[in-house]
Design an enzyme around this catalytic site. Structure first.
Site, PDB file in Angstrom:
ATOM      1  N   GLY A  97       7.021  -3.688  12.850  1.00  0.00           N
ATOM      2  CA  GLY A  97       7.960  -2.735  12.262  1.00  0.00           C
ATOM      3  C   GLY A  97       7.290  -1.515  11.665  1.00  0.00           C
ATOM      4  N   ALA A 157      38.168  47.041  -8.139  1.00  0.00           N
ATOM      5  CA  ALA A 157      37.033  46.316  -8.716  1.00  0.00           C
ATOM      6  C   ALA A 157      37.434  45.709 -10.056  1.00  0.00           C
ATOM      7  CB  ALA A 157      35.861  47.266  -8.889  1.00  0.00           C
ATOM      8  N   ARG A 183       0.807  -1.221   0.000  1.00  0.00           N
ATOM      9  CA  ARG A 183       0.000   0.000   0.000  1.00  0.00           C
ATOM     10  C   ARG A 183       0.846   1.280   0.000  1.00  0.00           C
ATOM     11  NH1 ARG A 183      -3.609  -2.177   4.972  1.00  0.00           N
ATOM     12  NH2 ARG A 183      -1.715  -3.405   5.245  1.00  0.00           N
ATOM     13  N   LYS A 210      32.320  27.342   0.622  1.00  0.00           N
ATOM     14  CA  LYS A 210      32.637  25.909   0.741  1.00  0.00           C
ATOM     15  C   LYS A 210      34.023  25.766   1.352  1.00  0.00           C
ATOM     16  CE  LYS A 210      35.005  23.387  -1.485  1.00  0.00           C
ATOM     17  NZ  LYS A 210      35.844  22.697  -2.456  1.00  0.00           N
ATOM     18  N   ARG A 268      42.929  45.544 -14.271  1.00  0.00           N
ATOM     19  CA  ARG A 268      42.149  45.905 -15.444  1.00  0.00           C
ATOM     20  C   ARG A 268      42.914  46.933 -16.297  1.00  0.00           C
ATOM     21  NH1 ARG A 268      38.686  48.632 -11.055  1.00  0.00           N
ATOM     22  NH2 ARG A 268      39.314  50.798 -11.258  1.00  0.00           N
TER      23      ARG A 268
HETATM   24  C1  UD1 Z   1      -2.110  -5.877  11.584  1.00  0.00           C
HETATM   25  C2  UD1 Z   1      -3.030  -6.732  12.453  1.00  0.00           C
HETATM   26  C3  UD1 Z   1      -4.258  -5.910  12.811  1.00  0.00           C
HETATM   27  C4  UD1 Z   1      -3.820  -4.648  13.539  1.00  0.00           C
HETATM   28  C5  UD1 Z   1      -2.813  -3.853  12.720  1.00  0.00           C
HETATM   29  C6  UD1 Z   1      -2.216  -2.762  13.572  1.00  0.00           C
HETATM   30  C7  UD1 Z   1      -2.731  -9.062  11.761  1.00  0.00           C
HETATM   31  C8  UD1 Z   1      -3.295 -10.189  11.010  1.00  0.00           C
HETATM   32  N1  UD1 Z   1      -3.416  -7.920  11.742  1.00  0.00           N
HETATM   33  O1  UD1 Z   1      -2.775  -5.599  10.373  1.00  0.00           O
HETATM   34  O2  UD1 Z   1      -5.098  -6.681  13.685  1.00  0.00           O
HETATM   35  O3  UD1 Z   1      -4.966  -3.864  13.818  1.00  0.00           O
HETATM   36  O4  UD1 Z   1      -1.718  -4.695  12.298  1.00  0.00           O
HETATM   37  O5  UD1 Z   1      -1.310  -1.954  12.878  1.00  0.00           O
HETATM   38  O6  UD1 Z   1      -1.717  -9.220  12.408  1.00  0.00           O
HETATM   39  N2  UD1 Z   1       4.570  -8.793   8.411  1.00  0.00           N
HETATM   40  C9  UD1 Z   1       5.526  -9.767   8.336  1.00  0.00           C
HETATM   41  N3  UD1 Z   1       5.238 -10.900   7.650  1.00  0.00           N
HETATM   42  C10 UD1 Z   1       4.028 -11.115   7.055  1.00  0.00           C
HETATM   43  C11 UD1 Z   1       3.057 -10.097   7.142  1.00  0.00           C
HETATM   44  C12 UD1 Z   1       3.341  -8.956   7.838  1.00  0.00           C
HETATM   45  O7  UD1 Z   1       6.624  -9.617   8.858  1.00  0.00           O
HETATM   46  O8  UD1 Z   1       3.869 -12.184   6.464  1.00  0.00           O
HETATM   47  C13 UD1 Z   1       4.885  -7.541   9.134  1.00  0.00           C
HETATM   48  C14 UD1 Z   1       4.806  -6.314   8.263  1.00  0.00           C
HETATM   49  O9  UD1 Z   1       6.074  -6.017   7.693  1.00  0.00           O
HETATM   50  C15 UD1 Z   1       4.337  -5.241   9.225  1.00  0.00           C
HETATM   51  C16 UD1 Z   1       3.560  -6.013  10.294  1.00  0.00           C
HETATM   52  O10 UD1 Z   1       3.938  -7.369  10.161  1.00  0.00           O
HETATM   53  O11 UD1 Z   1       5.457  -4.590   9.821  1.00  0.00           O
HETATM   54  C17 UD1 Z   1       2.053  -5.854  10.126  1.00  0.00           C
HETATM   55  O12 UD1 Z   1       1.667  -6.322   8.853  1.00  0.00           O
HETATM   56  P1  UD1 Z   1       0.524  -5.608   7.999  1.00  0.00           P
HETATM   57  O13 UD1 Z   1       0.347  -6.365   6.756  1.00  0.00           O
HETATM   58  O14 UD1 Z   1       0.800  -4.167   7.913  1.00  0.00           O
HETATM   59  O15 UD1 Z   1      -0.741  -5.853   8.959  1.00  0.00           O
HETATM   60  P2  UD1 Z   1      -2.071  -4.969   9.061  1.00  0.00           P
HETATM   61  O16 UD1 Z   1      -2.942  -5.261   7.902  1.00  0.00           O
HETATM   62  O17 UD1 Z   1      -1.704  -3.572   9.309  1.00  0.00           O
HETATM   63 CA    CA Z   2       0.195  -2.434   9.294  1.00  0.00          CA
END
Ligand code: UD1
Ligand code: CA
Length: 458
Positions: free
Chosen positions: A104, A424, A13, A352, A441
């Site tokens: 993250g 100048a 996204r 600089k 000059r």
């Molecule tokens: C997730 C939660 C949702 C919560 C929201 C809060 C789940 C299923 N849903 O949704 O309930 O309200 O966060 O911000 O957990 N990631 C991985 N591996 C994967 C998928 C995701 O490491 O296979 C990491 C992503 O990099 C990200 C975090 O997990 O940092 C969250 O993933 P994202 O896909 O953003 O979850 P949301 O749809 O935001």
């Molecule tokens: Ca998220």
């Protein structure tokens, strides 16, 4: 405790080639905010789950924290959901009693609340989740409770019924669990849901069904906002900046408008410092007492000493501005420059790697590069140090009390000795002696009865 940070998702996204967790908040990749929070908790082990663009994240980590960053990196490929991400860590997960899961892409987590969350899980030997109330909960997992208020589970937006979508209490994604229970639950996850993913959030329902205690901690909504899109990144950035602006103002700094400041690094400020709108501070910037910063100024790794003034639209990098010096408007001070006490650099002047001595002035339209300029020197408008011969850079030395006439070129290497005056329009190719007027000059002549050429009529 063990800390698991999830950072393997694609971040579709964001519509960017940069992995989502490397997008910056306050100039620092959001993943690093999360890592810094985990480090402050003095975790025994910090596991970072990476997958999408893992190489890029890995080198970002080494660049910022060094090769001995002490993080346990686990590869999740393909990324099959947040639950799957945690399952990838099980083989490496340390023996600590409690494991904390952080996301993250949720960078502003309040650190004190994380400690309470871990404490809640440890004392109940149950699951502890951080939740928050949102006026617009779109996109978040909703917390399901029974009539007694006990948590029954969490339903993702895409799996939620109309009624469930109206729930405004959402899952922040952050949870703590006893490590052995986490292993057991994650091993049982399935992907029978709208997205065909293994949801970590299904742990809530599992705990509820097993009668394991679930505690929830409520958290201020602005601290747990997730970043899934550029729009949300910008919102989180403003929240972060507002916090920095508040602490500056609490320390006595006058901000023309706290909504129009951007700090991408560390800004320290003394007393009675005034900062106008639209300024950007990068790296380490230190402003001493009584410093004034005009609108639209960019400062990167700059020290500005007491009472100095930086006027509108000036750009300064890796330099020092001495006490009561003034810079700008529209000045550019490049790396390696030092402006001594009471010196002036005016509009459309570029420095600089140049030392401008005390009370010296370069007020208009000049380029001063690789120059050592003494005290009380006047640099006339349009003065240029010709420091580059096409192959090498050369130095220009201008001693104390020199006066340089307008539109002068100093062809380096060259020395203008103490008290010298350059007329100048001089193109200086040899050193100028002290206390004399040097000119290059041609003598001015006028041709009498000279006629301008006229177009012939046919
Ligand atoms: C997730 C939660 C949702 C919560 C929201 C809060 C789940 C299923 N849903 O949704 O309930 O309200 O966060 O911000 O957990 N990631 C991985 N591996 C994967 C998928 C995701 O490491 O296979 C990491 C992503 O990099 C990200 C975090 O997990 O940092 C969250 O993933 P994202 O896909 O953003 O979850 P949301 O749809 O935001
Ligand atoms: Ca998220």
């Amino acid at each position: 405790m063990n800390v698991i940070i999830l950072a393997a998702g694609r971040g579709t996204r964001m519509k960017s080639s940069l992995p989502k967790v490397l997008h910056p908040i306050g100039g620092l990749p959001m993943l690093f905010h999360v890592i810094d929070a985990a480090r402050q908790l003095s975790a025994q082990q910090i596991i970072c789950v990476i997958g999408h663009e893992a190489q890029q994240i890995q080198s970002g980590l080494v660049m910022h924290y060094g090769a001995d960053h002490g993080l346990d990196l686990v590869l999740q490929s393909p990324a099959l959901g947040t639950g799957h991400a945690v399952s990838c860590t099980l083989a490496r997960l340390g023996p600590a009693q409690t494991s904390l899961v952080l996301y993250g892409d949720v960078p502003l987590i309040p650190r004190a609340l994380l400690a309470s969350l871990v404490q809640a899980s440890a004392s109940t030997e149950g699951l502890a989740v951080l939740t928050t109330g949102l006026a617009d909960p779109t996109g978040y997992g909703r917390i399901l409770r029974n009539s007694a208020g006990q948590i029954l589970g969490c339903v993702e937006e895409k799996d939620a019924s109309e009624a469930q979508r109206k729930i405004t209490e959402v899952n922040t994604g952050i949870m703590a669990a006893p490590t052995d229970r986490l292993r057991h639950w994650v091993g049982q996850l399935t992907n029978h849901n709208a997205q065909g993913e293994y949801y970590l959030t299904d742990l809530l329902a599992m705990a509820a069904q097993e009668g394991v205690a679930i505690s929830s901690l409520d958290c201020p909504a602005d601290r747990v906002q997730g970043v899934n899109s550029q729009s949300q990144r910008a919102q989180v950035e403003r929240i972060f900046q507002a916090g920095l602006a508040e602490s500056l103002m609490a320390a006595g700094v006058q901000l023309a408008d706290p909504l129009r400041i951007d700090i991408r690094g560390q800004l320290s400020a003394g007393t009675d410092v005034r900062i106008d709108v639209g300024c950007v501070f990068e790296g380490r910037v230190a402003l001493a007492d009584h410093v004034q910063i005009g609108p639209g100024v960019v400062l990167k790794n700059v020290r500005v000493e007491q009472g100095a003034r930086i006027e509108a639209m000036s750009h300064l990098e890796d330099c020092t501005v001495g006490p009561r010096a003034t810079v700008g408007p529209f000045a550019r001070i490049r790396p390696g420059s030092v402006l001594a006490e009471g010196s002036h650099v005016g509009n459309f002047t570029e420095l600089k790697n140049t030392h401008l001595g005390a009370y010296s002035k370069a007020n208009h339209l000049s380029y001063l590069g690789d120059a050592q300029i003494g005290a009380r020197v006047n640099v006339g408008a349009g003065t240029i140090t010709c420091n580059y011969d096409g192959a090498e850079k050369h130095r220009t030395v201008i001693e104390d009390d020199v006066f340089i006439g307008s539109d002068t070129q100093l062809v380096a290497p060259v020395v203008v000795h103490e008290g010298a005056t350059l007329g100048a329009g001089t193109t200086l190719t040899n050193d100028a002696p002290a206390h004399q007027l040097t000119l290059s000059r041609a003598r001015q002549t006028s041709i009498p009865r000279w006629k301008r050429p006229k177009k012939q009529s046919h």
